[in-house]
Scaffold this active site. Sequence first.
Site, mmCIF file in Angstrom:
data_model
loop_
_atom_site.group_PDB
_atom_site.id
_atom_site.type_symbol
_atom_site.label_atom_id
_atom_site.label_comp_id
_atom_site.label_asym_id
_atom_site.label_seq_id
_atom_site.Cartn_x
_atom_site.Cartn_y
_atom_site.Cartn_z
ATOM 1 N N SER A 146 31.720 35.427 38.714
ATOM 2 C CA SER A 146 32.461 36.620 39.102
ATOM 3 C C SER A 146 32.982 37.365 37.885
ATOM 4 C CB SER A 146 33.640 36.242 40.000
ATOM 5 O OG SER A 146 34.334 37.403 40.364
ATOM 6 N N GLU A 204 38.161 39.891 48.258
ATOM 7 C CA GLU A 204 38.116 41.145 47.477
ATOM 8 C C GLU A 204 37.957 42.352 48.417
ATOM 9 O OE1 GLU A 204 35.227 40.940 44.231
ATOM 10 O OE2 GLU A 204 34.555 42.951 44.772
#
Length: 473
Positions: free
Chosen positions: A131, A192
């Site tokens: 990520s 997210e």
Amino acid sequence: TAQPTANIGVVGLAVMGSNLARNLASREGNTVAVFNRTYAKTEELVTDHPEAQFVPASSYAEFAASLQKPRTAIIMVKAGRATDAVIDELMNVFEPGDIIVDGGNALFTDTIRREKAVGERGFNFVGMGVSGGEEGALLGPSLMPGGPDQSWVTLGPILKSIAAVAEGEPCVTHIGHDGAGHFVKMVHNGIEYADMQLIAEAYDLIRRGTGKSPAEIADIFAEWNRGELESYLIEITAEVLRQTDAATGGPLVDVIVDEAGAKGTGAWTVQTALDLGVPVSGIAEATFARSLSSHREQRDVSGGLPGPADAFTVTDVDAFVEQVRLALYASKIVAYSQGFDEIRAGAAQYGWNIDLGAVSKIWRAGCIIRAQFLNRIADAYDAEPELPVLLTAPYFVDALGRAQDAWRQIVATAAGAGIPAPAFSSSLAYYDGLRAERLPAALIQGQRDFFGAHTYRRTDKAGTFHTLWSDDR
Ligand code: ATR
């Protein structure tokens, strides 16, 4: 033949792969074998970075020959069939005991399948969530490796050397076996989505309620970023809102088409949650909100639907902005609690021993949802590793206690004003659902027994029961 010099290799040198290779090469002691299907990209990387300790390979055989044993290669290609193709190629030139890492955005069930197939041939296969986008890959990502324990012995030190660092600790931990790493990365992306949607709803309410300009709202987000909402997403929100469009001179956000794209990881998180029976309503609403925004043809024919008669105006602007902040914080706690609930359920379903506190710690830097807030989640799981619902940890109970009046008012205000706030309102409904002493699920059980003789349990005695509902059916 020459002695192998590289201790790690990267296959796939598009943006993410070449940045990860550069990151690896920049660390003391690493020599990085690099290979790309199209050789021109390998050449370009090596020529553009003469200072880096790269060993370019023009074939898989050359790539294998340049790696010290056990060979360790990180695959960074387009997720899906390309990953399988590269794994097959590597197995042809590697030897049992070598480590093949997939750093692409694989669906965790593919990773489970791959680890089984690759493991049966004696190789170590590690599915790893990466990520942080391009910048993370280059300067320090948050890394979520799965795979067998023995691979971590070789891989751990290398990954620790390239990961982002939060409060002195590298943002990488061995998440669990086979698909655990990609599963956790998937949920990271789902969270997210929820976080971004909540921020967008906060912006919309403030803009439509107070008439403030995007630049003024940027100042509000910058202010929020100094408090308990401090996070990368809040920080970049301020920057996006402050941006002026060169062509029109107006706020850039006003010329951007309001249809949100998605690459599918939010949908995976929701689909998986449905399979596991975990209510990730905030993530689901965020994913559906993106879908709704992109259905232009439906939005075009719906503009005439009736809405509230009165215009929406806020009288006490400062108080309203503070209420929105509290609603955002409370909803964010719900979204993270739901995400961790999904990880817990996935771990139970697939037999992974996942340390939830460690997961929250490796998200503190390098990834998109990085925030101070994650320390509070780590504290909660440190205090009680088996915590059944994250938001019942004392710190969050206190925060929700401070926020809930404002949260309710904001959801009511949004509904009254005809402003969609799906993530705010579904988070509140989830919270009240958890809190409720009795739920109308009792009625649903009655209905199910009525039409399908599905039976029900009673509050006052053990067993299952069926009612003979009526004679005239
Ligand atoms: P990005 O989105 O960062 O541009 P991507 O689309 O995820 O990258 O991945 C592209 C990479 O996958 C490239 O390195 C590509 O190799 P080429 O440069 O030769 O196109 C690689 N790739 C795609 N399919 C592949 C396959 N079947 N075998 C090997 N590599 C493959």
